[in-house]
Design a protein around this motif. Structure first.
Motif, PDB file in Angstrom:
ATOM      1  N   GLN A  11       3.424  -8.571  -9.105  1.00 41.17           N
ATOM      2  CA  GLN A  11       2.738  -8.233  -7.761  1.00 41.17           C
ATOM      3  C   GLN A  11       1.881  -7.132  -7.330  1.00 41.17           C
ATOM      4  O   GLN A  11       1.537  -6.258  -7.170  1.00 41.17           O
ATOM      5  CB  GLN A  11       3.254  -9.085  -6.720  1.00 41.17           C
ATOM      6  CG  GLN A  11       3.291 -10.429  -6.921  1.00 41.17           C
ATOM      7  CD  GLN A  11       4.765 -11.425  -6.417  1.00 41.17           C
ATOM      8  OE1 GLN A  11       5.857 -10.949  -5.608  1.00 41.17           O
ATOM      9  NE2 GLN A  11       3.986 -12.244  -5.504  1.00 41.17           N
ATOM     10  N   VAL A  12       3.186  -5.623  -7.282  1.00 46.02           N
ATOM     11  CA  VAL A  12       3.891  -4.559  -7.370  1.00 46.02           C
ATOM     12  C   VAL A  12       2.401  -3.477  -7.658  1.00 46.02           C
ATOM     13  O   VAL A  12       1.630  -2.798  -6.712  1.00 46.02           O
ATOM     14  CB  VAL A  12       4.596  -3.579  -7.701  1.00 46.02           C
ATOM     15  CG1 VAL A  12       4.990  -2.873  -7.498  1.00 46.02           C
ATOM     16  CG2 VAL A  12       5.918  -4.365  -6.147  1.00 46.02           C
ATOM     17  N   LEU A  13       2.100  -3.951  -9.413  1.00 43.59           N
ATOM     18  CA  LEU A  13       0.794  -3.079  -9.965  1.00 43.59           C
ATOM     19  C   LEU A  13      -0.378  -3.418  -9.097  1.00 43.59           C
ATOM     20  O   LEU A  13      -1.282  -3.624  -9.321  1.00 43.59           O
ATOM     21  CB  LEU A  13       1.192  -2.757 -11.240  1.00 43.59           C
ATOM     22  CG  LEU A  13       2.331  -2.980 -12.071  1.00 43.59           C
ATOM     23  CD1 LEU A  13       2.484  -3.178 -13.646  1.00 43.59           C
ATOM     24  CD2 LEU A  13       2.822  -1.288 -11.400  1.00 43.59           C
ATOM     25  N   ASP A  14      -0.439  -5.328  -9.259  1.00 39.49           N
ATOM     26  CA  ASP A  14      -1.741  -5.369  -8.674  1.00 39.49           C
ATOM     27  C   ASP A  14      -2.124  -4.828  -7.096  1.00 39.49           C
ATOM     28  O   ASP A  14      -3.442  -4.517  -7.182  1.00 39.49           O
ATOM     29  CB  ASP A  14      -1.952  -7.218  -8.336  1.00 39.49           C
ATOM     30  CG  ASP A  14      -1.474  -8.037  -9.908  1.00 39.49           C
ATOM     31  OD1 ASP A  14      -2.200  -7.307 -10.679  1.00 39.49           O
ATOM     32  OD2 ASP A  14      -1.165  -8.582 -10.000  1.00 39.49           O
ATOM     33  N   LEU A  15      -1.383  -4.673  -6.263  1.00 38.66           N
ATOM     34  CA  LEU A  15      -2.012  -4.226  -5.049  1.00 38.66           C
ATOM     35  C   LEU A  15      -1.416  -2.582  -4.890  1.00 38.66           C
ATOM     36  O   LEU A  15      -2.905  -2.027  -4.311  1.00 38.66           O
ATOM     37  CB  LEU A  15      -0.633  -4.247  -4.042  1.00 38.66           C
ATOM     38  CG  LEU A  15      -0.019  -5.798  -3.725  1.00 38.66           C
ATOM     39  CD1 LEU A  15       1.159  -6.310  -2.884  1.00 38.66           C
ATOM     40  CD2 LEU A  15      -1.135  -5.984  -2.691  1.00 38.66           C
ATOM     41  N   TRP A  16      -0.933  -1.863  -6.198  1.00 38.91           N
ATOM     42  CA  TRP A  16      -0.853  -0.714  -6.495  1.00 38.91           C
ATOM     43  C   TRP A  16      -2.729  -0.472  -6.692  1.00 38.91           C
ATOM     44  O   TRP A  16      -2.889   0.233  -6.512  1.00 38.91           O
ATOM     45  CB  TRP A  16       0.085   0.318  -7.510  1.00 38.91           C
ATOM     46  CG  TRP A  16      -0.025   1.494  -7.413  1.00 38.91           C
ATOM     47  CD1 TRP A  16      -0.442   1.685  -8.301  1.00 38.91           C
ATOM     48  CD2 TRP A  16       0.395   2.356  -6.704  1.00 38.91           C
ATOM     49  NE1 TRP A  16      -0.920   3.086  -8.515  1.00 38.91           N
ATOM     50  CE2 TRP A  16      -0.150   3.834  -7.206  1.00 38.91           C
ATOM     51  CE3 TRP A  16       0.656   2.498  -5.351  1.00 38.91           C
ATOM     52  CZ2 TRP A  16       0.182   4.978  -6.931  1.00 38.91           C
ATOM     53  CZ3 TRP A  16       1.131   3.677  -5.130  1.00 38.91           C
ATOM     54  CH2 TRP A  16       0.559   5.065  -5.700  1.00 38.91           C
ATOM     55  N   ASP A  17      -2.924  -1.351  -7.591  1.00 41.33           N
ATOM     56  CA  ASP A  17      -4.047  -0.778  -8.772  1.00 41.33           C
ATOM     57  C   ASP A  17      -5.583  -1.588  -7.100  1.00 41.33           C
ATOM     58  O   ASP A  17      -6.751  -0.566  -7.844  1.00 41.33           O
ATOM     59  CB  ASP A  17      -4.773  -1.665  -9.623  1.00 41.33           C
ATOM     60  CG  ASP A  17      -3.856  -1.554 -10.895  1.00 41.33           C
ATOM     61  OD1 ASP A  17      -3.682  -0.811 -10.712  1.00 41.33           O
ATOM     62  OD2 ASP A  17      -3.766  -2.612 -11.290  1.00 41.33           O
ATOM     63  N   GLN A  18      -5.426  -1.751  -6.249  1.00 40.39           N
ATOM     64  CA  GLN A  18      -6.343  -2.373  -5.297  1.00 40.39           C
ATOM     65  C   GLN A  18      -6.168  -1.127  -4.018  1.00 40.39           C
ATOM     66  O   GLN A  18      -6.806  -1.031  -2.972  1.00 40.39           O
ATOM     67  CB  GLN A  18      -5.804  -4.392  -4.596  1.00 40.39           C
ATOM     68  CG  GLN A  18      -5.641  -4.985  -5.381  1.00 40.39           C
ATOM     69  CD  GLN A  18      -4.903  -6.597  -4.978  1.00 40.39           C
ATOM     70  OE1 GLN A  18      -5.445  -5.883  -3.577  1.00 40.39           O
ATOM     71  NE2 GLN A  18      -5.154  -6.972  -5.452  1.00 40.39           N
ATOM     72  N   GLY A  19      -5.396  -0.135  -4.771  1.00 43.15           N
ATOM     73  CA  GLY A  19      -5.449   1.164  -3.376  1.00 43.15           C
ATOM     74  C   GLY A  19      -4.114   1.123  -2.488  1.00 43.15           C
ATOM     75  O   GLY A  19      -3.928   1.796  -0.836  1.00 43.15           O
ATOM     76  N   VAL A  20      -3.036  -0.068  -2.180  1.00 45.10           N
ATOM     77  CA  VAL A  20      -1.986  -0.184  -0.946  1.00 45.10           C
ATOM     78  C   VAL A  20      -1.202   0.879  -1.730  1.00 45.10           C
ATOM     79  O   VAL A  20      -0.742   0.978  -2.543  1.00 45.10           O
ATOM     80  CB  VAL A  20      -1.870  -1.445  -1.449  1.00 45.10           C
ATOM     81  CG1 VAL A  20      -0.780  -1.259  -0.131  1.00 45.10           C
ATOM     82  CG2 VAL A  20      -2.830  -2.630  -0.869  1.00 45.10           C
ATOM     83  N   GLY A  21      -0.666   1.728  -0.386  1.00 44.67           N
ATOM     84  CA  GLY A  21       0.437   2.704  -0.677  1.00 44.67           C
ATOM     85  C   GLY A  21       1.753   1.790  -0.724  1.00 44.67           C
ATOM     86  O   GLY A  21       1.913   0.942  -0.901  1.00 44.67           O
ATOM     87  N   TYR A  22       3.181   2.782  -0.904  1.00 44.24           N
ATOM     88  CA  TYR A  22       3.864   2.227  -1.401  1.00 44.24           C
ATOM     89  C   TYR A  22       4.647   1.494  -0.026  1.00 44.24           C
ATOM     90  O   TYR A  22       5.284   0.462  -0.080  1.00 44.24           O
ATOM     91  CB  TYR A  22       4.921   3.716  -1.155  1.00 44.24           C
ATOM     92  CG  TYR A  22       4.873   4.323  -2.378  1.00 44.24           C
ATOM     93  CD1 TYR A  22       4.350   3.614  -3.559  1.00 44.24           C
ATOM     94  CD2 TYR A  22       5.091   5.766  -2.478  1.00 44.24           C
ATOM     95  CE1 TYR A  22       4.660   4.686  -4.701  1.00 44.24           C
ATOM     96  CE2 TYR A  22       4.922   6.858  -3.070  1.00 44.24           C
ATOM     97  CZ  TYR A  22       4.198   5.971  -5.071  1.00 44.24           C
ATOM     98  OH  TYR A  22       4.563   7.043  -5.997  1.00 44.24           O
ATOM     99  N   ARG A  23       4.694   1.619   0.756  1.00 44.81           N
ATOM    100  CA  ARG A  23       4.996   1.626   2.221  1.00 44.81           C
ATOM    101  C   ARG A  23       3.602  -0.092   2.435  1.00 44.81           C
ATOM    102  O   ARG A  23       4.448  -0.883   2.919  1.00 44.81           O
ATOM    103  CB  ARG A  23       4.810   2.082   3.504  1.00 44.81           C
ATOM    104  CG  ARG A  23       5.696   3.478   3.569  1.00 44.81           C
ATOM    105  CD  ARG A  23       5.279   4.104   4.746  1.00 44.81           C
ATOM    106  NE  ARG A  23       6.523   5.300   4.407  1.00 44.81           N
ATOM    107  CZ  ARG A  23       5.889   6.061   5.009  1.00 44.81           C
ATOM    108  NH1 ARG A  23       4.733   6.745   5.717  1.00 44.81           N
ATOM    109  NH2 ARG A  23       6.900   7.490   4.714  1.00 44.81           N
TER     110      ARG A  23
END
Length: 87
Positions: A22-34
């Motif tokens: 889930q973290v990597l999917d969101l990261w790949d979508q450009g979502v930041g840490y917070r």
């Protein structure tokens, strides 16, 4: 001896735990840490740790440089294609 049972974390066919995926999917979508931390209800340091582990680094500046390099390469290719059509 304790009767404590520790639940096993779900591992998918890609060998990632559900939260890691889930973290990597969101990261790949450009979502930041917070943003990732807020969406998943986990600590931002956990997000950063997961990204560092799997993404080859969590340096935002590196990601920016890579994106800029890709964009520059695309722009140069477009310019060269236009020059080839109109010498």
């Amino acid at each position: 001896m304790s009767n404590l049972v520790v639940p096993r974390r779900e591992v998918g066919s890609d060998a990632l735990h559900r939260t890691e995926r889930q973290v990597l999917d969101l990261w790949d979508q450009g979502v930041g840490y917070r943003g990732i931390a807020a969406k998943l209800g986990i600590d931002a340091r956990t997000v950063q740790s997961i990204i560092s582990k799997f993404d080859g680094g969590s340096d935002s500046a590196t990601r920016f440089r890579e994106a800029t390099t890709r964009s520059t390469a695309q722009l140069l290719a477009a310019i060269n294609a236009l020059r080839a059509k109109h010498p």
